[in-house]
Design an enzyme around this catalytic site. Sequence first.
Site, PDB file in Angstrom:
ATOM      1  N   LYS A   9       0.687  -1.204   0.374  1.00  0.00           N
ATOM      2  CA  LYS A   9      -0.329   0.093   0.220  1.00  0.00           C
ATOM      3  C   LYS A   9       0.937   1.511   0.068  1.00  0.00           C
ATOM      4  O   LYS A   9       2.374   1.073  -0.187  1.00  0.00           O
ATOM      5  CB  LYS A   9      -1.092  -0.081   1.074  1.00  0.00           C
ATOM      6  CG  LYS A   9      -1.894  -1.105   1.011  1.00  0.00           C
ATOM      7  CD  LYS A   9      -2.653  -1.099   2.444  1.00  0.00           C
ATOM      8  CE  LYS A   9      -3.811  -2.347   2.367  1.00  0.00           C
ATOM      9  NZ  LYS A   9      -4.561  -2.212   3.466  1.00  0.00           N
ATOM     10  N   TYR A  49     -12.852  -2.501  -3.019  1.00  0.00           N
ATOM     11  CA  TYR A  49     -13.158  -2.658  -1.416  1.00  0.00           C
ATOM     12  C   TYR A  49     -14.567  -1.944  -1.177  1.00  0.00           C
ATOM     13  O   TYR A  49     -14.903  -1.585  -0.072  1.00  0.00           O
ATOM     14  CB  TYR A  49     -12.574  -1.136  -1.060  1.00  0.00           C
ATOM     15  CG  TYR A  49     -11.378  -1.352   0.033  1.00  0.00           C
ATOM     16  CD1 TYR A  49     -11.037  -2.081   0.489  1.00  0.00           C
ATOM     17  CD2 TYR A  49     -10.029  -0.371  -1.024  1.00  0.00           C
ATOM     18  CE1 TYR A  49      -9.334  -2.486   0.662  1.00  0.00           C
ATOM     19  CE2 TYR A  49      -9.255  -0.973  -0.897  1.00  0.00           C
ATOM     20  CZ  TYR A  49      -8.594  -1.894   0.185  1.00  0.00           C
ATOM     21  OH  TYR A  49      -7.231  -2.071   0.426  1.00  0.00           O
ATOM     22  N   ARG A  85      -0.695 -15.022   4.355  1.00  0.00           N
ATOM     23  CA  ARG A  85      -2.007 -14.155   5.104  1.00  0.00           C
ATOM     24  C   ARG A  85      -0.888 -13.916   6.592  1.00  0.00           C
ATOM     25  O   ARG A  85      -1.395 -13.273   7.328  1.00  0.00           O
ATOM     26  CB  ARG A  85      -2.870 -14.803   4.950  1.00  0.00           C
ATOM     27  CG  ARG A  85      -3.646 -14.906   3.984  1.00  0.00           C
ATOM     28  CD  ARG A  85      -4.497 -13.356   3.416  1.00  0.00           C
ATOM     29  NE  ARG A  85      -5.201 -13.385   4.603  1.00  0.00           N
ATOM     30  CZ  ARG A  85      -5.843 -12.068   4.520  1.00  0.00           C
ATOM     31  NH1 ARG A  85      -5.736 -11.374   4.346  1.00  0.00           N
ATOM     32  NH2 ARG A  85      -6.595 -11.299   6.070  1.00  0.00           N
ATOM     33  N   THR A  91      -4.694  -7.532  10.674  1.00  0.00           N
ATOM     34  CA  THR A  91      -5.146  -6.113   9.801  1.00  0.00           C
ATOM     35  C   THR A  91      -4.897  -4.987  10.862  1.00  0.00           C
ATOM     36  O   THR A  91      -3.548  -4.134  10.229  1.00  0.00           O
ATOM     37  CB  THR A  91      -6.829  -5.578   9.616  1.00  0.00           C
ATOM     38  OG1 THR A  91      -6.648  -7.592   8.353  1.00  0.00           O
ATOM     39  CG2 THR A  91      -6.654  -5.054   9.045  1.00  0.00           C
ATOM     40  N   ARG A 102       2.879  -6.994   9.368  1.00  0.00           N
ATOM     41  CA  ARG A 102       2.371  -5.754   9.441  1.00  0.00           C
ATOM     42  C   ARG A 102       3.269  -5.866  11.356  1.00  0.00           C
ATOM     43  O   ARG A 102       2.672  -4.266  11.789  1.00  0.00           O
ATOM     44  CB  ARG A 102       0.762  -5.723   9.870  1.00  0.00           C
ATOM     45  CG  ARG A 102      -0.208  -5.996   8.300  1.00  0.00           C
ATOM     46  CD  ARG A 102      -1.509  -5.879   8.079  1.00  0.00           C
ATOM     47  NE  ARG A 102      -1.990  -5.806   7.065  1.00  0.00           N
ATOM     48  CZ  ARG A 102      -3.158  -6.454   6.448  1.00  0.00           C
ATOM     49  NH1 ARG A 102      -3.050  -7.698   7.309  1.00  0.00           N
ATOM     50  NH2 ARG A 102      -3.953  -6.456   5.418  1.00  0.00           N
ATOM     51  N   ASN A 112      -1.798   0.420   7.043  1.00  0.00           N
ATOM     52  CA  ASN A 112      -1.388  -0.864   7.733  1.00  0.00           C
ATOM     53  C   ASN A 112      -0.866  -1.559   6.748  1.00  0.00           C
ATOM     54  O   ASN A 112      -0.348  -3.095   6.254  1.00  0.00           O
ATOM     55  CB  ASN A 112      -2.732  -1.727   7.750  1.00  0.00           C
ATOM     56  CG  ASN A 112      -3.496  -2.149   6.881  1.00  0.00           C
ATOM     57  OD1 ASN A 112      -3.069  -2.053   5.812  1.00  0.00           O
ATOM     58  ND2 ASN A 112      -4.225  -3.096   7.131  1.00  0.00           N
ATOM     59  N   HIS A 115      -2.246  -5.356   1.573  1.00  0.00           N
ATOM     60  CA  HIS A 115      -3.190  -6.184   1.158  1.00  0.00           C
ATOM     61  C   HIS A 115      -2.551  -7.873   0.336  1.00  0.00           C
ATOM     62  O   HIS A 115      -2.070  -8.308   0.084  1.00  0.00           O
ATOM     63  CB  HIS A 115      -4.154  -5.382   0.454  1.00  0.00           C
ATOM     64  CG  HIS A 115      -4.715  -6.179  -0.068  1.00  0.00           C
ATOM     65  ND1 HIS A 115      -6.301  -6.572   0.314  1.00  0.00           N
ATOM     66  CD2 HIS A 115      -5.124  -7.173  -1.457  1.00  0.00           C
ATOM     67  CE1 HIS A 115      -7.126  -7.766   0.065  1.00  0.00           C
ATOM     68  NE2 HIS A 115      -6.458  -7.684  -1.237  1.00  0.00           N
ATOM     69  N   GLU A 126      -9.401 -10.450  -7.241  1.00  0.00           N
ATOM     70  CA  GLU A 126      -8.949  -9.662  -7.747  1.00  0.00           C
ATOM     71  C   GLU A 126      -7.205  -9.317  -8.741  1.00  0.00           C
ATOM     72  O   GLU A 126      -7.442  -8.575  -8.715  1.00  0.00           O
ATOM     73  CB  GLU A 126      -8.101  -9.697  -6.574  1.00  0.00           C
ATOM     74  CG  GLU A 126      -9.053  -9.390  -5.330  1.00  0.00           C
ATOM     75  CD  GLU A 126      -8.224  -9.355  -3.707  1.00  0.00           C
ATOM     76  OE1 GLU A 126      -7.537 -10.382  -3.918  1.00  0.00           O
ATOM     77  OE2 GLU A 126      -9.416  -9.568  -2.740  1.00  0.00           O
TER      78      GLU A 126
END
Length: 145
Positions: A9, A49, A85, A91, A102, A112, A115, A126
């Site tokens: 991000k 989103y 993941r 998150t 993270r 954060n 993604h 996606e």
Amino acid sequence: MERTLVIIKPDGVRRHLVGSIIQRFEAKGLAIAEMKFETMTPELAKEHYQHLTERSFFDELIDYMTSGPVVYLVLVGEEVIDIVRKMVGATKAADAVPGTIRGDYALPGTENIIHASDSRDAAVKEIARFFPPFDINKPSEKAAK
């Protein structure tokens, strides 16, 4: 082999963490199948989103995701969705365990860092959203200008 989408991000790009994040995935034995660097459009952010449109933070999230360039990655490997993941972590920064991406890099609040697709169905949708198939018969927008 499984595929998943990862987005580093705008805060990850701004903070010069792209190389460190990619290195973690490569060190884990995951391969990069596709990668691109660009700023997400508001339309694409709203589509991505759309499941959060009723949430109070939706507009802030869209502003954040379009605030600067992101890095889109398609990673490939055995059980890549579950592995990524776990590597990404919770998150919320405060809930992310040290050693996760993270947990090591995210700051409190909306920003954060990263993604990652949360399921096989999400990954398929996606990846198609951010890496649409190239149509040789369709002129690109850049070529048309």
